[in-house]
Design an enzyme around this catalytic site. Structure first.
Site, PDB file in Angstrom:
ATOM      1  N   PRO A  90       0.818  -1.219   0.000  1.00 56.42           N
ATOM      2  CA  PRO A  90       0.000   0.000   0.000  1.00 56.42           C
ATOM      3  C   PRO A  90       0.847   1.262   0.000  1.00 56.42           C
ATOM      4  O   PRO A  90       0.368   2.341  -0.361  1.00 56.42           O
ATOM      5  CB  PRO A  90      -0.814  -0.088   1.302  1.00 56.42           C
ATOM      6  CG  PRO A  90      -0.561  -1.413   1.900  1.00 56.42           C
ATOM      7  CD  PRO A  90       0.582  -2.070   1.184  1.00 56.42           C
ATOM      8  N   GLU A 117       2.119  -8.026   8.810  1.00 54.87           N
ATOM      9  CA  GLU A 117       2.191  -6.557   8.868  1.00 54.87           C
ATOM     10  C   GLU A 117       3.020  -6.011   7.718  1.00 54.87           C
ATOM     11  O   GLU A 117       3.100  -4.804   7.500  1.00 54.87           O
ATOM     12  CB  GLU A 117       2.803  -6.104  10.196  1.00 54.87           C
ATOM     13  CG  GLU A 117       1.854  -6.180  11.372  1.00 54.87           C
ATOM     14  CD  GLU A 117       0.557  -5.415  11.154  1.00 54.87           C
ATOM     15  OE1 GLU A 117       0.604  -4.282  10.660  1.00 54.87           O
ATOM     16  OE2 GLU A 117      -0.507  -5.981  11.447  1.00 54.87           O
ATOM     17  N   ARG A 155      -2.557  -7.913 -20.806  1.00 54.44           N
ATOM     18  CA  ARG A 155      -3.411  -7.330 -21.849  1.00 54.44           C
ATOM     19  C   ARG A 155      -2.619  -6.452 -22.814  1.00 54.44           C
ATOM     20  O   ARG A 155      -3.025  -6.242 -23.947  1.00 54.44           O
ATOM     21  CB  ARG A 155      -4.530  -6.471 -21.231  1.00 54.44           C
ATOM     22  CG  ARG A 155      -5.586  -7.256 -20.515  1.00 54.44           C
ATOM     23  CD  ARG A 155      -6.687  -6.341 -19.996  1.00 54.44           C
ATOM     24  NE  ARG A 155      -7.441  -5.702 -21.065  1.00 54.44           N
ATOM     25  CZ  ARG A 155      -8.364  -6.306 -21.795  1.00 54.44           C
ATOM     26  NH1 ARG A 155      -8.652  -7.549 -21.582  1.00 54.44           N
ATOM     27  NH2 ARG A 155      -8.998  -5.640 -22.756  1.00 54.44           N
ATOM     28  N   ASP A 170      -9.998   0.492 -25.207  1.00 53.81           N
ATOM     29  CA  ASP A 170     -10.247   0.432 -23.763  1.00 53.81           C
ATOM     30  C   ASP A 170     -10.048   1.794 -23.098  1.00 53.81           C
ATOM     31  O   ASP A 170      -9.345   2.659 -23.627  1.00 53.81           O
ATOM     32  CB  ASP A 170      -9.263  -0.538 -23.092  1.00 53.81           C
ATOM     33  CG  ASP A 170      -9.736  -1.986 -23.175  1.00 53.81           C
ATOM     34  OD1 ASP A 170     -10.927  -2.218 -23.427  1.00 53.81           O
ATOM     35  OD2 ASP A 170      -8.884  -2.873 -22.971  1.00 53.81           O
TER      36      ASP A 170
HETATM   37  N1  SAM Z   1       0.898  -2.956   7.564  1.00 53.56           N
HETATM   38  C1  SAM Z   1       0.806  -2.701   6.163  1.00 53.56           C
HETATM   39  C2  SAM Z   1       0.388  -1.269   5.922  1.00 53.56           C
HETATM   40  O1  SAM Z   1      -0.409  -0.750   6.700  1.00 53.56           O
HETATM   41  O2  SAM Z   1       0.832  -0.676   4.916  1.00 53.56           O
HETATM   42  C3  SAM Z   1      -0.236  -3.603   5.496  1.00 53.56           C
HETATM   43  C4  SAM Z   1       0.195  -5.014   5.363  1.00 53.56           C
HETATM   44  S1  SAM Z   1      -0.978  -5.961   4.475  1.00 53.56           S
HETATM   45  C5  SAM Z   1      -1.992  -6.592   5.756  1.00 53.56           C
HETATM   46  C6  SAM Z   1      -0.057  -7.363   3.955  1.00 53.56           C
HETATM   47  C7  SAM Z   1       0.492  -7.284   2.545  1.00 53.56           C
HETATM   48  O3  SAM Z   1      -0.554  -7.112   1.612  1.00 53.56           O
HETATM   49  C8  SAM Z   1       1.442  -6.142   2.249  1.00 53.56           C
HETATM   50  O4  SAM Z   1       2.754  -6.404   2.685  1.00 53.56           O
HETATM   51  C9  SAM Z   1       1.362  -6.056   0.745  1.00 53.56           C
HETATM   52  O5  SAM Z   1       2.219  -6.986   0.107  1.00 53.56           O
HETATM   53  C10 SAM Z   1      -0.080  -6.446   0.450  1.00 53.56           C
HETATM   54  N2  SAM Z   1      -0.959  -5.295   0.179  1.00 53.56           N
HETATM   55  C11 SAM Z   1      -1.928  -4.837   0.992  1.00 53.56           C
HETATM   56  N3  SAM Z   1      -2.565  -3.804   0.455  1.00 53.56           N
HETATM   57  C12 SAM Z   1      -2.019  -3.590  -0.763  1.00 53.56           C
HETATM   58  C13 SAM Z   1      -2.240  -2.639  -1.789  1.00 53.56           C
HETATM   59  N4  SAM Z   1      -3.171  -1.697  -1.682  1.00 53.56           N
HETATM   60  N5  SAM Z   1      -1.480  -2.713  -2.916  1.00 53.56           N
HETATM   61  C14 SAM Z   1      -0.540  -3.652  -3.039  1.00 53.56           C
HETATM   62  N6  SAM Z   1      -0.265  -4.582  -2.072  1.00 53.56           N
HETATM   63  C15 SAM Z   1      -0.987  -4.552  -0.953  1.00 53.56           C
END
Ligand code: SAM
Length: 253
Positions: A90, A117, A155, A170
């Site tokens: 994220p 996490e 794609r 698209d």
């Molecule tokens: N503690 C982290 C934070 O608040 O940024 C979130 C961890 S999440 C529960 C676990 C994993 O999901 C992350 O390490 C990432 O690889 C993936 N992930 C979660 N949200 C994502 C997003 N919006 N885009 C890409 N990967 C995501």
């Protein structure tokens, strides 16, 4: 032509199996335009439980992906897969059509899926080339995000979508949203298909579609119009649409 290589580092490789056999992406794999391999960090652990997580230094809730299995998985991936190591997170740069297109021009990519996490920061600092987010929300793991990125890249790889024109029409390809689509029946729940689409007049249909792309973009994503490169004809149309909307008659939907 060599296939585009996806290497996915994940503790849930089974999530990728049905995806790689289904629909447009599945056809790309069976036509050898795409290749997918998964690497499970658990295969590089030595304890009986194949643990890949540990408590965070400094305390706090949740667990953290330990660095060594990820390091070994990345090294393995680099031996077979060209291109950058991308961590789905994220905290990454939000994914856009432009980035998808540029990634599709490479020969391959390693996708690192976090869990818990997140992953030990030293892996990011030392071995990750790019961090990508698929949106401002939190998933439980990087796998759904990796599948989103893989599908979008696929794609754009030549031959994966049979008709090149369908990719070119698209949303985002020319900076605008797509126009609405209709199929049979011509009337559904007392709502009729726009008359022009039944006219057989291809010039008028093209013009209507171009107008509707502008209407859709103006009403749903006006931010896109700040960067879209419009032709003089489209600019003129947009002025007319703005005028129509100002008068309260939202074009011919
Ligand atoms: N503690 C982290 C934070 O608040 O940024 C979130 C961890 S999440 C529960 C676990 C994993 O999901 C992350 O390490 C990432 O690889 C993936 N992930 C979660 N949200 C994502 C997003 N919006 N885009 C890409 N990967 C995501």
């Amino acid at each position: 032509m060599a296939p585009y290589r996806f290497s996915v580092i994940t503790i849930f490789p089974e999530l990728f199996k049905p995806f790689c056999k289904t629909g447009v992406f599945g056809r790309g794999v069976s036509n050898r335009l795409l290749s997918v391999s998964t690497i499970n960090p658990r295969d590089f652990t030595t304890d009986n439980y194949h643990s890949v997580d540990d408590e965070p230094f400094g305390g706090g809730s949740g667990m953290v992906f330990t660095p060594l299995p990820l390091y070994k998985a990345i090294q393995k991936s680099k031996k077979s897969t060209p291109g950058p190591v991308v961590f789905l997170t994220p905290a990454g740069t939000p994914l856009t059509h432009a980035r998808v297109v540029s990634l599709s021009k490479l020969d391959g990519i390693t996708l690192l899926c976090g869990r818990y996490e997140g992953i030990d920061q030293r892996i990011v600092d030392l071995f990750v080339d790019e961090e990508i987010s698929i949106g401002d929300y939190v998933l439980s793991g990087g796998e759904p995000a990796a599948i989103v990125l893989m599908d979008a890249i696929a794609r754009q790889c030549s031959g994966v979508v049979k008709e090149a024109a369908s990719v070119e029409n698209d949303s985002f390809f020319d900076g605008l949203l797509d126009h609405p689509h209709y199929t049979r029946p011509a009337e559904f729940n007392r709502k009729k298909v726009p008359q022009v689409l039944l006219s057989g007049d291809h010039k008028r249909i093209q013009k209507w579609r171009m107008k509707m792309k502008l209407v859709e973009t103006l009403t749903k994503r006006p931010d896109l119009l700040l960067t879209a490169r419009l032709s003089p004809e489209q600019k003129k149309m947009l002025t007319e649409i703005r005028e129509e909307l100002r008068k309260g008659s939202p074009a011919d939907k």
